[in-house]
Design a protein around this motif. Structure first.
Motif, PDB file in Angstrom:
ATOM      1  N   GLN A 195      55.926  60.094  63.101  1.00 41.48           N
ATOM      2  CA  GLN A 195      55.892  59.626  64.480  1.00 41.48           C
ATOM      3  C   GLN A 195      54.659  58.754  64.713  1.00 41.48           C
ATOM      4  OE1 GLN A 195      58.228  60.316  66.937  1.00 41.48           O
ATOM      5  NE2 GLN A 195      57.086  58.939  68.264  1.00 41.48           N
ATOM      6  N   LEU A 196      54.864  57.611  65.369  1.00 35.23           N
ATOM      7  CA  LEU A 196      53.743  56.775  65.798  1.00 35.23           C
ATOM      8  C   LEU A 196      53.134  57.389  67.052  1.00 35.23           C
ATOM      9  CD1 LEU A 196      55.072  53.130  65.445  1.00 35.23           C
ATOM     10  CD2 LEU A 196      53.660  54.410  63.856  1.00 35.23           C
ATOM     11  N   PRO A 197      51.908  57.094  67.394  1.00 37.60           N
ATOM     12  CA  PRO A 197      51.069  56.065  66.783  1.00 37.60           C
ATOM     13  C   PRO A 197      50.329  56.582  65.559  1.00 37.60           C
ATOM     14  CG  PRO A 197      49.900  56.999  68.625  1.00 37.60           C
ATOM     15  CD  PRO A 197      51.258  57.670  68.582  1.00 37.60           C
ATOM     16  N   GLY A 198      49.971  55.641  64.691  1.00 38.67           N
ATOM     17  CA  GLY A 198      49.048  55.949  63.609  1.00 38.67           C
ATOM     18  C   GLY A 198      47.643  55.875  64.183  1.00 38.67           C
ATOM     19  N   ILE A 199      46.762  56.724  63.729  1.00 41.25           N
ATOM     20  CA  ILE A 199      45.399  56.765  64.269  1.00 41.25           C
ATOM     21  C   ILE A 199      44.392  56.663  63.122  1.00 41.25           C
ATOM     22  CG2 ILE A 199      43.699  58.164  65.515  1.00 41.25           C
ATOM     23  CD1 ILE A 199      45.906  57.208  67.347  1.00 41.25           C
ATOM     24  N   MET A 200      43.389  55.817  63.303  1.00 41.13           N
ATOM     25  CA  MET A 200      42.235  55.752  62.412  1.00 41.13           C
ATOM     26  C   MET A 200      40.998  55.838  63.299  1.00 41.13           C
ATOM     27  SD  MET A 200      43.088  52.728  59.736  1.00 41.13           S
ATOM     28  CE  MET A 200      44.486  52.782  58.655  1.00 41.13           C
ATOM     29  N   THR A 201      40.080  56.712  62.959  1.00 45.39           N
ATOM     30  CA  THR A 201      38.866  56.850  63.759  1.00 45.39           C
ATOM     31  C   THR A 201      37.638  56.498  62.933  1.00 45.39           C
ATOM     32  OG1 THR A 201      38.716  59.196  63.220  1.00 45.39           O
ATOM     33  CG2 THR A 201      39.844  58.634  65.261  1.00 45.39           C
ATOM     34  N   GLY A 202      36.671  55.915  63.594  1.00 47.82           N
ATOM     35  CA  GLY A 202      35.384  55.628  62.964  1.00 47.82           C
ATOM     36  C   GLY A 202      35.376  54.463  61.997  1.00 47.82           C
TER      37      GLY A 202
END
Length: 145
Positions: free
Chosen positions: A90-97
Motif C-alpha cells: 500500500q502507498l504511500p512509500g515513506i523515506m525519512t531523514g
C-alpha cells in the motif's frame, strides 16, 4: 598517635589543594559547522493518464533513492495492503531523514512484474516541504499489463 597526625596532615593537604584549584572553563562549541538538512519523503505514482496518487494498492514492495552526488542509495518500504486485497503493498512509500542533494527516485518491481516504473530526478530543497513536513515525489508508471 602517628596515624592521627598522618591523617590530619593528609586532610590538611587535600583542603589546601582544593582551595587553590581552579575550575576549567569549558571551550565554546564551534558554530562554523554547517547544519545538515534532512528531508522526509512521501512517494506515490504518476499514472499513465497523468493523474497522481499516494494511496493505492501496488505490487511494488518499495522505492529507491539514489543520491547523484554521493552515490549513496536509500530504500523505503511500502506498507502492507489491507486484508483481502490482491496486491500486497500500500502507498504511500515513506523515506525519512534523507540528506539534502539530488536524487533519482524509482519504484522496485514486484514479483508479478505487471507494472514497469520509470524514474524521476529531484533536487531536494526547503521550499518543497509541505505543511505536514514531507516532500511528495511521484514516480512515473511506464507501462502496465
Amino acid at each position: 598517635m602517628k596515624k592521627i597526625i598522618s591523617i590530619c596532615m593528609l586532610v590538611l593537604c587535600m583542603v589546601s589543594l582544593t582551595t587553590y584549584a581552579t575550575t576549567e572553563v569549558p571551550k565554546p562549541v564551534s558554530t562554523t559547522k554547517a547544519k545538515l538538512t534532512t528531508y522526509n519523503i512521501r512517494l506515490g505514482y504518476r499514472n499513465l493518464d497523468g493523474s497522481l496518487t499516494t494511496s493505492v494498492s501496488t505490487e511494488s514492495p518499495g522505492f529507491t533513492a539514489y543520491n547523484q552526488e554521493s552515490g549513496d542509495e536509500y530504500y523505503g518500504e511500502n506498507g502492507p495492503s489491507s486484508f483481502g486485497t490482491f496486491l500486497p503493498y500500500q502507498l504511500p512509500g515513506i523515506m525519512t531523514g534523507l540528506p539534502e542533494g539530488t536524487y533519482e527516485f524509482s519504484a522496485e518491481r514486484g514479483q508479478g512484474n505487471w507494472t514497469g516504473y520509470g524514474s524521476v530526478t529531484v533536487t531536494l530543497s526547503p521550499e518543497m516541504i509541505g505543511a505536514d513536513g514531507y516532500v511528495t515525489v511521484y514516480v512515473p508508471i511506464a507501462w502496465v499489463e
